[in-house]
Design a protein around this motif. Structure first.
Motif, PDB file in Angstrom:
ATOM      1  N   ALA A   8       0.832  -1.213   0.000  1.00 24.68           N
ATOM      2  CA  ALA A   8       0.000   0.000   0.000  1.00 24.68           C
ATOM      3  C   ALA A   8       0.862   1.257   0.000  1.00 24.68           C
ATOM      4  O   ALA A   8       0.569   2.224  -0.717  1.00 24.68           O
ATOM      5  N   ILE A   9       1.931   1.256   0.779  1.00 21.99           N
ATOM      6  CA  ILE A   9       2.824   2.423   0.809  1.00 21.99           C
ATOM      7  C   ILE A   9       3.491   2.606  -0.553  1.00 21.99           C
ATOM      8  O   ILE A   9       3.575   3.724  -1.075  1.00 21.99           O
ATOM      9  N   LEU A  10       3.935   1.507  -1.146  1.00 22.45           N
ATOM     10  CA  LEU A  10       4.541   1.573  -2.471  1.00 22.45           C
ATOM     11  C   LEU A  10       3.534   2.087  -3.502  1.00 22.45           C
ATOM     12  O   LEU A  10       3.864   2.936  -4.338  1.00 22.45           O
ATOM     13  N   ALA A  11       2.304   1.589  -3.434  1.00 20.00           N
ATOM     14  CA  ALA A  11       1.264   2.068  -4.352  1.00 20.00           C
ATOM     15  C   ALA A  11       1.022   3.563  -4.148  1.00 20.00           C
ATOM     16  O   ALA A  11       0.867   4.315  -5.120  1.00 20.00           O
ATOM     17  N   GLY A  12       0.994   3.991  -2.898  1.00 16.49           N
ATOM     18  CA  GLY A  12       0.813   5.408  -2.617  1.00 16.49           C
ATOM     19  C   GLY A  12       1.965   6.253  -3.142  1.00 16.49           C
ATOM     20  O   GLY A  12       1.769   7.369  -3.634  1.00 16.49           O
ATOM     21  N   ALA A  13       3.167   5.727  -3.068  1.00 19.27           N
ATOM     22  CA  ALA A  13       4.335   6.448  -3.574  1.00 19.27           C
ATOM     23  C   ALA A  13       4.265   6.631  -5.085  1.00 19.27           C
ATOM     24  O   ALA A  13       4.829   7.582  -5.632  1.00 19.27           O
ATOM     25  N   MET A  14       3.576   5.731  -5.767  1.00 19.71           N
ATOM     26  CA  MET A  14       3.483   5.809  -7.221  1.00 19.71           C
ATOM     27  C   MET A  14       2.603   6.965  -7.696  1.00 19.71           C
ATOM     28  O   MET A  14       2.787   7.473  -8.797  1.00 19.71           O
ATOM     29  N   LEU A  15       1.639   7.394  -6.878  1.00 24.67           N
ATOM     30  CA  LEU A  15       0.719   8.447  -7.322  1.00 24.67           C
ATOM     31  C   LEU A  15       1.451   9.751  -7.664  1.00 24.67           C
ATOM     32  O   LEU A  15       1.270  10.270  -8.777  1.00 24.67           O
ATOM     33  N   PRO A  16       2.288  10.308  -6.781  1.00 31.26           N
ATOM     34  CA  PRO A  16       2.972  11.532  -7.196  1.00 31.26           C
ATOM     35  C   PRO A  16       3.960  11.298  -8.335  1.00 31.26           C
ATOM     36  O   PRO A  16       4.120  12.170  -9.202  1.00 31.26           O
ATOM     37  N   LEU A  17       4.613  10.131  -8.357  1.00 32.44           N
ATOM     38  CA  LEU A  17       5.515   9.840  -9.474  1.00 32.44           C
ATOM     39  C   LEU A  17       4.752   9.784 -10.792  1.00 32.44           C
ATOM     40  O   LEU A  17       5.170  10.374 -11.790  1.00 32.44           O
ATOM     41  N   GLN A  18       3.626   9.080 -10.792  1.00 34.25           N
ATOM     42  CA  GLN A  18       2.818   8.984 -11.999  1.00 34.25           C
ATOM     43  C   GLN A  18       2.359  10.370 -12.443  1.00 34.25           C
ATOM     44  O   GLN A  18       2.381  10.689 -13.633  1.00 34.25           O
ATOM     45  N   ALA A  19       1.958  11.194 -11.497  1.00 39.11           N
ATOM     46  CA  ALA A  19       1.488  12.536 -11.834  1.00 39.11           C
ATOM     47  C   ALA A  19       2.606  13.366 -12.469  1.00 39.11           C
ATOM     48  O   ALA A  19       2.390  14.062 -13.473  1.00 39.11           O
ATOM     49  N   VAL A  20       3.811  13.287 -11.916  1.00 42.23           N
ATOM     50  CA  VAL A  20       4.945  14.043 -12.456  1.00 42.23           C
ATOM     51  C   VAL A  20       5.315  13.529 -13.852  1.00 42.23           C
ATOM     52  O   VAL A  20       5.500  14.317 -14.790  1.00 42.23           O
ATOM     53  N   PHE A  21       5.402  12.198 -13.988  1.00 33.23           N
ATOM     54  CA  PHE A  21       5.755  11.623 -15.291  1.00 33.23           C
ATOM     55  C   PHE A  21       4.706  11.975 -16.335  1.00 33.23           C
ATOM     56  O   PHE A  21       5.036  12.351 -17.463  1.00 33.23           O
ATOM     57  N   ASN A  22       3.432  11.852 -15.974  1.00 35.62           N
ATOM     58  CA  ASN A  22       2.365  12.136 -16.927  1.00 35.62           C
ATOM     59  C   ASN A  22       2.252  13.621 -17.239  1.00 35.62           C
ATOM     60  O   ASN A  22       1.874  13.987 -18.356  1.00 35.62           O
ATOM     61  N   ALA A  23       2.563  14.469 -16.274  1.00 39.28           N
ATOM     62  CA  ALA A  23       2.547  15.909 -16.551  1.00 39.28           C
ATOM     63  C   ALA A  23       3.591  16.244 -17.612  1.00 39.28           C
ATOM     64  O   ALA A  23       3.328  17.011 -18.540  1.00 39.28           O
ATOM     65  N   ARG A  24       4.763  15.643 -17.478  1.00 37.91           N
ATOM     66  CA  ARG A  24       5.814  15.866 -18.483  1.00 37.91           C
ATOM     67  C   ARG A  24       5.376  15.321 -19.841  1.00 37.91           C
ATOM     68  O   ARG A  24       5.564  15.950 -20.878  1.00 37.91           O
ATOM     69  N   LEU A  76     -13.719   4.133 -15.140  1.00 40.29           N
ATOM     70  CA  LEU A  76     -14.054   5.559 -15.132  1.00 40.29           C
ATOM     71  C   LEU A  76     -13.392   6.245 -13.945  1.00 40.29           C
ATOM     72  O   LEU A  76     -12.851   7.352 -14.075  1.00 40.29           O
ATOM     73  N   CYS A  77     -13.392   5.573 -12.793  1.00 40.97           N
ATOM     74  CA  CYS A  77     -12.723   6.133 -11.609  1.00 40.97           C
ATOM     75  C   CYS A  77     -11.234   6.307 -11.886  1.00 40.97           C
ATOM     76  O   CYS A  77     -10.639   7.329 -11.532  1.00 40.97           O
ATOM     77  N   GLY A  78     -10.643   5.310 -12.548  1.00 45.41           N
ATOM     78  CA  GLY A  78      -9.231   5.403 -12.895  1.00 45.41           C
ATOM     79  C   GLY A  78      -8.943   6.536 -13.859  1.00 45.41           C
ATOM     80  O   GLY A  78      -7.939   7.242 -13.726  1.00 45.41           O
ATOM     81  N   VAL A  79      -9.827   6.730 -14.833  1.00 46.97           N
ATOM     82  CA  VAL A  79      -9.657   7.817 -15.803  1.00 46.97           C
ATOM     83  C   VAL A  79      -9.703   9.172 -15.098  1.00 46.97           C
ATOM     84  O   VAL A  79      -8.869  10.045 -15.350  1.00 46.97           O
ATOM     85  N   ILE A  80     -10.662   9.340 -14.203  1.00 51.53           N
ATOM     86  CA  ILE A  80     -10.782  10.612 -13.481  1.00 51.53           C
ATOM     87  C   ILE A  80      -9.544  10.848 -12.622  1.00 51.53           C
ATOM     88  O   ILE A  80      -8.988  11.959 -12.600  1.00 51.53           O
ATOM     89  N   THR A  81      -9.094   9.797 -11.930  1.00 47.69           N
ATOM     90  CA  THR A  81      -7.896   9.928 -11.101  1.00 47.69           C
ATOM     91  C   THR A  81      -6.682  10.239 -11.959  1.00 47.69           C
ATOM     92  O   THR A  81      -5.926  11.182 -11.676  1.00 47.69           O
ATOM     93  N   LEU A  82      -6.471   9.465 -12.992  1.00 47.59           N
ATOM     94  CA  LEU A  82      -5.307   9.620 -13.854  1.00 47.59           C
ATOM     95  C   LEU A  82      -5.266  10.989 -14.516  1.00 47.59           C
ATOM     96  O   LEU A  82      -4.247  11.694 -14.451  1.00 47.59           O
ATOM     97  N   ALA A  83      -6.359  11.395 -15.129  1.00 44.48           N
ATOM     98  CA  ALA A  83      -6.391  12.705 -15.793  1.00 44.48           C
ATOM     99  C   ALA A  83      -6.328  13.834 -14.769  1.00 44.48           C
ATOM    100  O   ALA A  83      -5.659  14.850 -14.995  1.00 44.48           O
ATOM    101  N   GLY A  84      -6.998  13.644 -13.639  1.00 48.05           N
ATOM    102  CA  GLY A  84      -7.012  14.688 -12.609  1.00 48.05           C
ATOM    103  C   GLY A  84      -5.641  14.960 -12.024  1.00 48.05           C
ATOM    104  O   GLY A  84      -5.208  16.120 -11.941  1.00 48.05           O
ATOM    105  N   VAL A  85      -4.923  13.917 -11.635  1.00 46.05           N
ATOM    106  CA  VAL A  85      -3.599  14.150 -11.043  1.00 46.05           C
ATOM    107  C   VAL A  85      -2.604  14.630 -12.093  1.00 46.05           C
ATOM    108  O   VAL A  85      -1.710  15.419 -11.786  1.00 46.05           O
TER     109      VAL A  85
END
Length: 144
Positions: A8-24, A76-85
Motif C-alpha cells: 500500500a505504501i509503495l502504491a501510494g508512492a506511485m501516485l505523485p511519481l505517476q502525476a509528475v511523469f504524466n505531466a511531463r 471511469l474512476c481510474g480515468v478521473i484519477t489519472l487525468a485529474g492528477v
C-alpha cells in the motif's frame, strides 16, 4: 498486515511519481488528457501481460452476466484519477495534489463504509474514525 502495508505504501508512492511523469508527457503531447490516455494504454497492456503470466490463463468470463452495472465503471474512476492528477500536479505541486487526493479518499471512504455502499459491510462513524479523518484533513491543510 506487514507485506500488504508495504504494498500500500509503495502504491501510494506511485501516485505523485505517476502525476509528475504524466505531466511531463502531457506537455510533450499537448494535453494532460493525451498523457492520461497513453498512461492508461500502457497500464492496460502491462496488466494484461502480468495477469496472464501470474495466472497462466485468460480472464474468466463465466460470471460477467451477473455483475451489477456499477461493477463496470471502475475504469471511469481510474480515468478521473489519472487525468485529474496529471492536470493538477504541475499546477498545485505534488505534495498539495496528493494531500487533496487523500482528503477526497478519506471523506469518500468514510461515506462508503458508513452506508455500506456497493456491497461493503457497513461500519459506523465512530468518534475515533471522525477524529482520525479530521487529523488527516488537518495534515492536508498544513501541507498546503
Amino acid at each position: 498486515m506487514g507485506v500488504f502495508a508495504i504494498i500500500a505504501i509503495l502504491a501510494g508512492a506511485m501516485l505523485p511519481l505517476q502525476a509528475v511523469f504524466n505531466a511531463r508527457l502531457g506537455n510533450a503531447l499537448g494535453s494532460p488528457i493525451w498523457a492520461a490516455s497513453v498512461s492508461a494504454m500502457v497500464s492496460a497492456v502491462l496488466l494484461f501481460v502480468v495477469g496472464v503470466a501470474i495466472t497462466g490463463t485468460l480472464p474468466c468470463r463465466t460470471q460477467l452476466h451477473v455483475l451489477p452495472p456499477w461493477a463496470w465503471i471502475g475504469g471511469l474512476c481510474g480515468v478521473i484519477t489519472l487525468a485529474g492528477v496529471t492536470a493538477c500536479a504541475p499546477r498545485l505541486g505534488a505534495g498539495t495534489m496528493v494531500a487533496l487526493v487523500v482528503a477526497g479518499q478519506v471523506i469518500f471512504a468514510l461515506l462508503l463504509d458508513r452506508f455500506g455502499l456497493f456491497g461493503l459491510t457497513p461500519h459506523p462513524l465512530s468518534l475515533q474514525r471522525i477524529v482520525a479523518a479530521v487529523l488527516l484533513l488537518a495534515g492536508m491543510v498544513l501541507i498546503q
